[in-house]
Design a protein around this motif. Structure first.
Motif, mmCIF file in Angstrom:
data_model
loop_
_atom_site.group_PDB
_atom_site.id
_atom_site.type_symbol
_atom_site.label_atom_id
_atom_site.label_comp_id
_atom_site.label_asym_id
_atom_site.label_seq_id
_atom_site.Cartn_x
_atom_site.Cartn_y
_atom_site.Cartn_z
ATOM 1 N N GLN A 41 0.625 -1.306 0.016
ATOM 2 C CA GLN A 41 0.031 0.102 -0.014
ATOM 3 C C GLN A 41 0.872 1.220 -0.053
ATOM 4 O O GLN A 41 0.491 2.520 -0.322
ATOM 5 C CB GLN A 41 -0.799 0.191 1.167
ATOM 6 C CG GLN A 41 -2.028 -1.069 0.976
ATOM 7 C CD GLN A 41 -3.161 -0.901 2.087
ATOM 8 O OE1 GLN A 41 -3.658 -1.818 2.504
ATOM 9 N NE2 GLN A 41 -3.653 0.269 2.375
ATOM 10 N N PRO A 143 3.635 7.174 3.304
ATOM 11 C CA PRO A 143 2.889 7.385 4.665
ATOM 12 C C PRO A 143 3.972 7.313 5.726
ATOM 13 O O PRO A 143 5.055 6.693 5.751
ATOM 14 C CB PRO A 143 2.010 5.915 4.608
ATOM 15 C CG PRO A 143 2.945 5.043 3.694
ATOM 16 C CD PRO A 143 3.590 6.303 2.635
ATOM 17 N N GLU A 190 -5.147 8.531 16.136
ATOM 18 C CA GLU A 190 -5.825 9.006 15.097
ATOM 19 C C GLU A 190 -6.154 10.349 15.057
ATOM 20 O O GLU A 190 -6.053 11.285 13.870
ATOM 21 C CB GLU A 190 -7.210 8.141 14.721
ATOM 22 C CG GLU A 190 -6.711 6.781 14.521
ATOM 23 C CD GLU A 190 -6.827 5.655 15.599
ATOM 24 O OE1 GLU A 190 -6.719 4.391 15.536
ATOM 25 O OE2 GLU A 190 -6.475 6.216 16.733
ATOM 26 N N TYR A 198 -3.265 14.604 8.229
ATOM 27 C CA TYR A 198 -2.847 13.292 7.848
ATOM 28 C C TYR A 198 -4.504 12.976 7.446
ATOM 29 O O TYR A 198 -5.320 13.212 8.112
ATOM 30 C CB TYR A 198 -2.263 12.387 8.577
ATOM 31 C CG TYR A 198 -0.662 12.768 8.908
ATOM 32 C CD1 TYR A 198 0.340 12.166 8.214
ATOM 33 C CD2 TYR A 198 -0.464 13.433 10.112
ATOM 34 C CE1 TYR A 198 1.643 12.165 8.358
ATOM 35 C CE2 TYR A 198 0.921 13.820 10.365
ATOM 36 C CZ TYR A 198 1.828 12.908 9.645
ATOM 37 O OH TYR A 198 3.003 13.058 9.846
ATOM 38 N N GLN A 199 -4.259 11.892 6.374
ATOM 39 C CA GLN A 199 -5.451 11.264 5.925
ATOM 40 C C GLN A 199 -5.202 9.745 6.298
ATOM 41 O O GLN A 199 -4.161 9.227 6.120
ATOM 42 C CB GLN A 199 -5.691 11.524 4.469
ATOM 43 C CG GLN A 199 -6.257 12.771 4.212
ATOM 44 C CD GLN A 199 -6.690 12.810 2.568
ATOM 45 O OE1 GLN A 199 -6.308 12.104 1.949
ATOM 46 N NE2 GLN A 199 -7.382 13.960 2.427
ATOM 47 N N LEU A 200 -6.112 8.919 6.888
ATOM 48 C CA LEU A 200 -5.635 7.952 7.617
ATOM 49 C C LEU A 200 -6.465 6.745 6.939
ATOM 50 O O LEU A 200 -7.508 6.720 6.254
ATOM 51 C CB LEU A 200 -6.102 7.912 9.049
ATOM 52 C CG LEU A 200 -5.728 9.024 9.946
ATOM 53 C CD1 LEU A 200 -6.239 8.972 11.580
ATOM 54 C CD2 LEU A 200 -4.144 9.241 9.927
ATOM 55 N N GLU A 201 -5.764 5.394 6.894
ATOM 56 C CA GLU A 201 -6.438 4.187 6.806
ATOM 57 C C GLU A 201 -5.699 3.227 7.547
ATOM 58 O O GLU A 201 -4.534 3.530 7.873
ATOM 59 C CB GLU A 201 -6.193 3.732 5.080
ATOM 60 C CG GLU A 201 -4.667 3.800 4.792
ATOM 61 C CD GLU A 201 -4.664 3.439 3.203
ATOM 62 O OE1 GLU A 201 -5.381 2.432 2.738
ATOM 63 O OE2 GLU A 201 -3.779 4.143 2.547
ATOM 64 N N GLU A 202 -6.378 2.024 7.869
ATOM 65 C CA GLU A 202 -5.977 1.096 8.928
ATOM 66 C C GLU A 202 -6.031 -0.213 8.285
ATOM 67 O O GLU A 202 -6.816 -0.726 7.776
ATOM 68 C CB GLU A 202 -6.882 1.294 10.236
ATOM 69 C CG GLU A 202 -6.121 0.128 11.325
ATOM 70 C CD GLU A 202 -7.032 0.580 12.786
ATOM 71 O OE1 GLU A 202 -6.255 0.396 13.632
ATOM 72 O OE2 GLU A 202 -8.183 0.880 12.578
ATOM 73 N N ILE A 203 -5.166 -1.147 8.545
ATOM 74 C CA ILE A 203 -4.837 -2.629 8.303
ATOM 75 C C ILE A 203 -4.827 -3.032 9.690
ATOM 76 O O ILE A 203 -4.045 -2.797 10.627
ATOM 77 C CB ILE A 203 -3.491 -2.838 7.521
ATOM 78 C CG1 ILE A 203 -3.520 -1.962 6.298
ATOM 79 C CG2 ILE A 203 -3.676 -4.366 7.158
ATOM 80 C CD1 ILE A 203 -2.080 -2.151 5.506
ATOM 81 N N TYR A 262 -2.170 -4.250 14.169
ATOM 82 C CA TYR A 262 -2.654 -3.256 13.344
ATOM 83 C C TYR A 262 -1.648 -2.223 12.594
ATOM 84 O O TYR A 262 -0.302 -2.253 13.231
ATOM 85 C CB TYR A 262 -3.463 -2.221 13.998
ATOM 86 C CG TYR A 262 -3.006 -1.237 15.121
ATOM 87 C CD1 TYR A 262 -2.506 -0.196 14.735
ATOM 88 C CD2 TYR A 262 -2.764 -1.516 16.400
ATOM 89 C CE1 TYR A 262 -1.804 0.696 15.644
ATOM 90 C CE2 TYR A 262 -2.364 -0.856 17.213
ATOM 91 C CZ TYR A 262 -1.790 0.277 16.743
ATOM 92 O OH TYR A 262 -1.267 1.277 17.907
ATOM 93 N N LEU A 264 -1.304 1.622 10.975
ATOM 94 C CA LEU A 264 -2.152 2.980 10.768
ATOM 95 C C LEU A 264 -1.257 3.594 9.623
ATOM 96 O O LEU A 264 -0.118 4.055 10.054
ATOM 97 C CB LEU A 264 -2.296 3.833 12.226
ATOM 98 C CG LEU A 264 -3.226 4.816 12.115
ATOM 99 C CD1 LEU A 264 -4.568 4.557 11.712
ATOM 100 C CD2 LEU A 264 -3.076 5.554 13.332
ATOM 101 N N ARG A 267 -1.130 9.605 5.520
ATOM 102 C CA ARG A 267 -0.652 10.290 4.527
ATOM 103 C C ARG A 267 -0.754 11.896 4.405
ATOM 104 O O ARG A 267 -2.039 12.074 4.964
ATOM 105 C CB ARG A 267 -1.023 9.687 3.124
ATOM 106 C CG ARG A 267 -0.800 8.256 2.819
ATOM 107 C CD ARG A 267 -1.367 7.712 1.819
ATOM 108 N NE ARG A 267 -1.449 6.030 1.578
ATOM 109 C CZ ARG A 267 -0.431 5.349 0.814
ATOM 110 N NH1 ARG A 267 0.498 6.242 0.708
ATOM 111 N NH2 ARG A 267 -0.465 4.141 0.972
#
Length: 269
Positions: A41, A143, A190, A198-203, A262, A264, A267
């Motif tokens: 990613q 990121p 977060e 930042y803009q966030l996405e989580e795995i 996880y 986080l 970006r």
């Protein structure tokens, strides 16, 4: 790229004194599937630079090093760094520069890094200062990745409350953090990151973990809240109490949990 040292170190409070042998042996490694997904990613070019803050014994820096031309790994604990350097040498990883300093002391030029990682250490840092500073160090659209996992304090296995009870019996109701006490974060990671733009996405990745009593104790001794230094002369009695308590609960001496790891990804534009 130029990196350097500035300012003064954030108070460390001897967070991990005496933990290194246990840390290197008993910490559960980040699942490879999770790290592979992070790299995918992040759309790595395999020729960029990685910055690993709070690198500890090198878990992330060493495993990610083959994906980068250069790696900068930073930690304020000399024993942790020594163990990391030895591990890298044993694995013949030669592209890592190890820096003995806190994250807050680091300086770097803008757009220096393709990826910045922090593994289970962001909560020890001055997050409102570090979050915008890290933004300037990252290349556009690349990121900051903060990794972590469930612990004895946050896990929900049926035997976790028993461990917490024994910890509190010997160390008090307040969770320890080295020579001080653990302070719950005023805001989750977060919110701090969103406030910094930042803009966030989580795995998330579920990992079944099986512990023996020896492995569980080794893992506890690797932590800031139950290290040999924190337990001091209580260590033998604590260990005997924990063994008896858990064996009374499950005489097999084997304990299972479902750990959640996880990543986080944060970006900036």
């Amino acid at each position: 790229m130029t990196v350097g040292l500035t300012g003064t170190s954030v108070l460390n409070r001897h967070l991990f004194e005496g933990t290194v042998p246990y840390y290197a042996r008993y910490r559960v490694p980040y699942p490879q599937a999770l790290l592979s997904q992070v790299c995918e990613q992040a759309r790595l070019a395999n020729r960029g630079r990685l910055l690993d803050l709070g690198c500890g014994t090198g878990e992330l820096a060493i495993r990610l090093a083959p994906r980068f031309q250069d790696v900068i790994a930073v930690d304020p604990d000399t024993e942790m760094l020594a163990a990391a350097q030895q591990k890298a040498q044993n694995q013949r990883v030669t592209n890592i520069q190890w820096l003995h300093q806190s994250a807050e002391q680091l300086t770097a030029e803008p757009n220096s890094f393709e990826l910045i990682t922090i593994g289970a250490a962001f909560h020890w840092m001055d997050r409102p200062i570090m979050a915008p500073r890290i933004r300037s160090w990252l290349q556009p659209q690349q990121p900051l990745v903060i990794l972590g996992y469930t612990s004895i304090w946050s896990g929900n296995a049926d035997w976790h409350p028993l461990v917490r009870t024994v910890l509190k019996r010997w160390l008090g109701e307040k969770r320890r953090a080295g020579s001080g006490e653990f302070n719950n974060l005023a805001a989750p990671h977060e919110l701090v990151l969103i406030d910094a733009g930042y803009q966030l996405e989580e795995i998330k990745y579920e990992h079944p973990q099986t512990w023996t009593l020896d492995d569980l104790l080794g893992n506890l001794y690797s932590t800031s809240f139950a290290s040999p230094a924190v337990l001091g002369e209580k260590q033998a009695d604590f260990e005997a109490d924990l063994r008896a308590t858990l064996l009374d609960f499950n005489p097999s001496g084997v304990y299972e949990e479902q750990m959640t790891f996880y990543a986080l990804l944060a970006r900036h534009e």
